[in-house]
Design a protein around this motif. Structure first.
Motif, PDB file in Angstrom:
ATOM      1  N   GLY A 147       0.791  -1.234   0.000  1.00  0.00           N
ATOM      2  CA  GLY A 147       0.000   0.000   0.000  1.00  0.00           C
ATOM      3  C   GLY A 147       0.818   1.275   0.000  1.00  0.00           C
ATOM      4  N   GLY A 148       1.977   1.230  -0.631  1.00  0.00           N
ATOM      5  CA  GLY A 148       2.810   2.425  -0.722  1.00  0.00           C
ATOM      6  C   GLY A 148       2.449   3.243  -1.955  1.00  0.00           C
ATOM      7  N   GLU A 149       3.279   4.240  -2.245  1.00  0.00           N
ATOM      8  CA  GLU A 149       3.004   5.152  -3.344  1.00  0.00           C
ATOM      9  C   GLU A 149       2.867   4.413  -4.682  1.00  0.00           C
ATOM     10  OE1 GLU A 149       5.735   8.392  -3.198  1.00  0.00           O
ATOM     11  OE2 GLU A 149       4.848   9.356  -4.953  1.00  0.00           O
ATOM     12  N   LYS A 150       3.758   3.448  -4.909  1.00  0.00           N
ATOM     13  CA  LYS A 150       3.727   2.696  -6.160  1.00  0.00           C
ATOM     14  C   LYS A 150       2.429   1.906  -6.280  1.00  0.00           C
ATOM     15  CE  LYS A 150       6.712   1.688  -8.899  1.00  0.00           C
ATOM     16  NZ  LYS A 150       7.661   0.599  -8.915  1.00  0.00           N
ATOM     17  N   GLU A 151       2.048   1.252  -5.213  1.00  0.00           N
ATOM     18  CA  GLU A 151       0.836   0.423  -5.246  1.00  0.00           C
ATOM     19  C   GLU A 151      -0.406   1.289  -5.417  1.00  0.00           C
ATOM     20  OE1 GLU A 151       3.266  -0.013  -2.804  1.00  0.00           O
ATOM     21  OE2 GLU A 151       4.165  -1.663  -3.910  1.00  0.00           O
ATOM     22  N   VAL A 152      -0.354   2.505  -4.853  1.00  0.00           N
ATOM     23  CA  VAL A 152      -1.474   3.440  -5.037  1.00  0.00           C
ATOM     24  C   VAL A 152      -1.624   3.744  -6.531  1.00  0.00           C
ATOM     25  CG1 VAL A 152      -2.222   5.821  -4.646  1.00  0.00           C
ATOM     26  CG2 VAL A 152      -1.398   4.470  -2.729  1.00  0.00           C
ATOM     27  N   GLY A 153      -0.493   4.005  -7.180  1.00  0.00           N
ATOM     28  CA  GLY A 153      -0.508   4.320  -8.605  1.00  0.00           C
ATOM     29  C   GLY A 153      -1.041   3.177  -9.443  1.00  0.00           C
ATOM     30  N   VAL A 154      -0.613   1.978  -9.117  1.00  0.00           N
ATOM     31  CA  VAL A 154      -1.045   0.797  -9.893  1.00  0.00           C
ATOM     32  C   VAL A 154      -2.537   0.538  -9.676  1.00  0.00           C
ATOM     33  CG1 VAL A 154      -0.767  -1.708 -10.159  1.00  0.00           C
ATOM     34  CG2 VAL A 154       1.251  -0.259  -9.929  1.00  0.00           C
TER      35      VAL A 154
END
Lengths: 222, 150
Positions: free
Chosen positions: A37-44
């Motif tokens: 649930g970090g920034e990358k996962e938010v984007g995906v």
């Protein structure tokens, strides 16, 4: 750290089907480290939801944001100005704690994007294992630093049980017997005699039953 | 539908596929003109966000062209790319776009004819699948906000 994993995409999409604009909030703490649930996962997740929605002939507006910590009021205050009234729904990509904090702070319906799984650590890149059962009364000093509460399938304190075979637990050939690990470690430490002491029944009143537990540190209270 | 030309984006590693494309050009090999190439310093540079972005912007198919396994200039970039592509194929299945619209190929810089073959092969696959179910007009641009530093 707290380890979580994402819910199936279609499950999240189903819950937001009425919404036109959603805020997807990540958390920079544990769920960033366990890649849930970090920034990358938010984007995906945002991209996946936009693509899913686009196939229905409607579009989904997404706002992506990652808070330093969702389980802390001050970071939610910092987020307050972006939670505008036109946001129909908030998707929290934090653990269950973060979701509750966001739900409490804002008026919008908040839904979780993750399933909070365990408190543990990294075994190898992409693999995390449970290491703490949150029993509230740590016994690691007695067991060579290996937790019998969570790593033993039966949480027994005077192990091993009859299901320990060739160092493995009977539940699965890939699960080590915690009590075998404890025995080996204590032997290495030269403290095997400590295992002769019979552990009394554990006081589980310090564990999960009996409502939410609270920790108070009076010297830092304002 | 026969005159339909799919939009295909190929993320090509500089050390192999990009050079192979150069070679294919020098050899005057013909391959479909609808393949748009994006040069990458290594296939390990690709991540799900970039690949999803291509689909958001209207790609009908996307492929990653990486070095032959064991030959990555950065040792493991192509292995990492393979894992990410594999994972993203599953996500594309969940999204409904379909994992078969994404592929990974391995080739070396000397494989100019293989590069052209891959372009033809993948274009044929996408032509048989038809246009992407995503209409880019229904995609609203991503809004990314960051926490204010205190």
């Amino acid at each position: 750290m707290i380890v979580a994993e994402q819910k199936p995409l279609v499950e999240i999409a189903e819950r937001i089907k009425e919404a036109n604009k959603v805020l997807i909030v990540g958390c920079s703490m544990c769920v960033t480290v366990c890649l849930a649930g970090g920034e990358k996962e938010v984007g995906v997740l945002a991209a996946a939801l936009r693509l899913l929605r686009a196939q229905t002939g409607r579009s989904l507006e997404t706002v992506e944001y990652t808070a330093t910590r969702q389980c802390d009021q001050e970071y939610l205050e910092a987020m307050a100005k972006i939670v505008t009234p036109d946001i129909d729904l908030i998707i929290s990509m934090a653990c269950g704690v973060g979701v509750q904090y966001v739900a409490e702070r804002f008026d919008q319906w908040t839904i979780p994007a993750l399933n909070t799984k365990l408190i543990g650590g990294t075994l190898e890149h992409g693999v995390w294992e449970e290491r703490c059962g949150l029993c509230g009364d740590c016994v690691l000093h007695k067991t060579g630093g290996i937790c019998p509460i969570i790593r033993c399938s039966k949480s027994i304190l005077n192990g091993p049980c009859g299901g320990s075979q060739n160092g493995k637990c009977e539940i699965s050939p890939t699960t080590p017997c915690a009590w075998q690990l404890i025995y080996d470690k204590m032997a290495k430490l030269g403290k095997l005699e400590a295992l002769l002491t019979i552990e009394p029944v554990k006081d589980w009143s310090k564990a999960r039953d009996g409502g939410p537990r609270r920790v108070v540190k009076e010297d830092v209270a304002l | 539908m026969n005159d339909w030309h799919p939009k295909i984006v190929a993320f090509c590693c500089y050390y192999c596929a990009y050079a192979a494309a150069d070679l294919a050009g020098s050899l005057r090999l013909q391959y479909p003109a609808n393949v748009r190439m994006v040069e990458q310093p290594c296939s390990g540079k690709i991540d799900p966000l970039i690949l999803l972005r291509a689909f958001e912007e209207g790609a009908d198919g996307v492929y990653v062209a990486a070095c032959v396994e064991g030959d990555c200039h950065f040792l493991k970039g192509n292995i990492r790319a393979k894992q990410r592509v594999h994972q993203l194929k599953r996500l594309l299945d969940e999204i409904g776009i379909g994992g078969q619209r994404l592929e990974m190929y391995n080739l070396s810089s000397s494989m100019g004819s293989r590069f052209a073959e891959v372009a033809r092969e993948f274009t044929a696959r996408i032509r048989s699948l038809g246009p992407s179910p995503v209409n880019p007009e229904n995609i609203k641009p991503a809004v990314r906000l960051t926490e204010e530093k205190r």
